[in-house]
Design a protein around this motif. Structure first.
Motif, PDB file in Angstrom:
ATOM      1  N   PRO A  47       0.823  -1.214   0.000  1.00 17.48           N
ATOM      2  CA  PRO A  47       0.000   0.000   0.000  1.00 17.48           C
ATOM      3  C   PRO A  47       0.858   1.266   0.000  1.00 17.48           C
ATOM      4  O   PRO A  47       1.884   1.341   0.684  1.00 17.48           O
ATOM      5  CB  PRO A  47      -0.789  -0.097   1.309  1.00 17.48           C
ATOM      6  CG  PRO A  47      -0.729  -1.520   1.710  1.00 17.48           C
ATOM      7  CD  PRO A  47       0.559  -2.063   1.169  1.00 17.48           C
ATOM      8  N   ILE A  49       0.574   5.232   0.771  1.00 16.86           N
ATOM      9  CA  ILE A  49      -0.266   6.208   1.465  1.00 16.86           C
ATOM     10  C   ILE A  49       0.426   7.566   1.418  1.00 16.86           C
ATOM     11  O   ILE A  49       1.535   7.720   1.933  1.00 16.86           O
ATOM     12  CB  ILE A  49      -0.515   5.799   2.932  1.00 16.86           C
ATOM     13  CG1 ILE A  49      -1.086   4.384   3.013  1.00 16.86           C
ATOM     14  CG2 ILE A  49      -1.428   6.820   3.618  1.00 16.86           C
ATOM     15  CD1 ILE A  49      -1.143   3.807   4.427  1.00 16.86           C
ATOM     16  N   HIS A  62      -7.786  15.926  -1.149  1.00 19.73           N
ATOM     17  CA  HIS A  62      -6.579  15.552  -1.887  1.00 19.73           C
ATOM     18  C   HIS A  62      -6.633  15.936  -3.363  1.00 19.73           C
ATOM     19  O   HIS A  62      -5.631  16.327  -3.938  1.00 19.73           O
ATOM     20  CB  HIS A  62      -6.261  14.070  -1.698  1.00 19.73           C
ATOM     21  CG  HIS A  62      -7.150  13.150  -2.448  1.00 19.73           C
ATOM     22  ND1 HIS A  62      -8.398  12.778  -1.982  1.00 19.73           N
ATOM     23  CD2 HIS A  62      -6.980  12.528  -3.618  1.00 19.73           C
ATOM     24  CE1 HIS A  62      -8.947  11.955  -2.848  1.00 19.73           C
ATOM     25  NE2 HIS A  62      -8.113  11.781  -3.856  1.00 19.73           N
ATOM     26  N   GLU A  86      -4.918   3.729  -7.000  1.00 14.89           N
ATOM     27  CA  GLU A  86      -4.888   2.802  -5.867  1.00 14.89           C
ATOM     28  C   GLU A  86      -4.340   3.447  -4.598  1.00 14.89           C
ATOM     29  O   GLU A  86      -4.495   2.894  -3.509  1.00 14.89           O
ATOM     30  CB  GLU A  86      -4.037   1.577  -6.213  1.00 14.89           C
ATOM     31  CG  GLU A  86      -4.522   0.799  -7.421  1.00 14.89           C
ATOM     32  CD  GLU A  86      -5.899   0.201  -7.188  1.00 14.89           C
ATOM     33  OE1 GLU A  86      -6.123  -0.368  -6.102  1.00 14.89           O
ATOM     34  OE2 GLU A  86      -6.751   0.319  -8.086  1.00 14.89           O
ATOM     35  N   SER A  87      -3.696   4.585  -4.737  1.00 12.67           N
ATOM     36  CA  SER A  87      -3.062   5.240  -3.592  1.00 12.67           C
ATOM     37  C   SER A  87      -4.104   5.721  -2.591  1.00 12.67           C
ATOM     38  O   SER A  87      -5.194   6.147  -2.969  1.00 12.67           O
ATOM     39  CB  SER A  87      -2.236   6.450  -4.041  1.00 12.67           C
ATOM     40  OG  SER A  87      -1.212   6.061  -4.913  1.00 12.67           O
ATOM     41  N   LEU A  88      -3.717   5.661  -1.328  1.00  7.63           N
ATOM     42  CA  LEU A  88      -4.537   6.205  -0.254  1.00  7.63           C
ATOM     43  C   LEU A  88      -4.004   7.594   0.080  1.00  7.63           C
ATOM     44  O   LEU A  88      -2.844   7.904  -0.191  1.00  7.63           O
ATOM     45  CB  LEU A  88      -4.491   5.273   0.950  1.00  7.63           C
ATOM     46  CG  LEU A  88      -4.944   3.832   0.650  1.00  7.63           C
ATOM     47  CD1 LEU A  88      -4.672   2.936   1.828  1.00  7.63           C
ATOM     48  CD2 LEU A  88      -6.396   3.806   0.248  1.00  7.63           C
ATOM     49  N   LEU A 106      -6.075   3.709   9.977  1.00 10.29           N
ATOM     50  CA  LEU A 106      -5.896   3.143   8.644  1.00 10.29           C
ATOM     51  C   LEU A 106      -4.841   2.042   8.650  1.00 10.29           C
ATOM     52  O   LEU A 106      -5.060   0.950   8.110  1.00 10.29           O
ATOM     53  CB  LEU A 106      -5.518   4.246   7.648  1.00 10.29           C
ATOM     54  CG  LEU A 106      -5.184   3.803   6.223  1.00 10.29           C
ATOM     55  CD1 LEU A 106      -6.355   3.079   5.574  1.00 10.29           C
ATOM     56  CD2 LEU A 106      -4.764   5.018   5.399  1.00 10.29           C
TER      57      LEU A 106
END
Length: 183
Positions: A47, A49, A62, A86-88, A106
């Motif tokens: 992941p 982030i 964002h 796909e990035s958080l 998270l």
């Protein structure tokens, strides 16, 4: 086995702040290393982030932060490291990525126990974020070639503090083993 997340700190930036002129040369040097880290993390399913300052824009999210940075004079530093689909993304208001943000929750939900830090500023946001990760019992790795500084001497001291006082692993980004960590 540890489960990792790559944390990109404050790279969505207009560079319209105090010390920006001192910071920009260092940021220019680290962008290629961050691009490689992002590519490798994504290829291994780690992941990604982004935790980014809101620059006092309390109505921003964002998308607005990214749009503003990409329309600014230093878009060339933002475009290569921009979040993918796909990035958080977590918005912060102060130096630490954890201070009054949902990041701890998270990471818990993703069962992350290892954070890999890159971004800016080594002697400020990266240092405080590493400390806050450490006190949350997270393993910390700092990609030394992927963190920018305002003052090189303070950045060197901050990296030594993170290693000595927080047990952080300080290493080159290309030596980070994503596959072994993310399983």
């Amino acid at each position: 086995m540890r489960k990792s997340a790559l944390i990109v700190i404050d790279m969505i930036n207009t560079y319209e702040h105090a010390d920006a002129e001192l910071l920009l040369p260092s940021v220019s040097k680290i962008v290629p290393a961050i691009v490689q880290l992002l590519e490798r993390a994504r290829a291994h399913g780690v992941p990604v982030i982004y935790v980014n300052d809101n620059f006092g824009e309390w109505r921003s999210h964002h998308g607005e932060l990214l749009e503003t940075a990409l329309s600014g004079p230093h878009a060339d530093l933002v475009e290569p490291v921009r979040p993918d689909e796909e990035s958080l993304f977590v918005v912060k208001a102060r130096h630490s990525i954890f201070f009054e943000t949902p990041l701890s929750y998270l990471l818990s939900q993703l069962e992350i126990d290892h954070v890999i830090l890159c971004g800016q500023v080594t002697e400020q946001c990266v240092l405080y974020s590493a400390l806050d990760a450490h006190i949350r019992h997270l393993h910390v790795t700092v990609a030394q070639d992927s963190v920018a500084h305002i003052h090189a001497d303070l950045a060197d001291a901050a990296l030594r503090m993170m290693q000595r006082n927080m047990g952080a692993e300080i290493t080159a980004g290309d030596s980070i083993e994503f596959a072994a960590d993310s399983g």
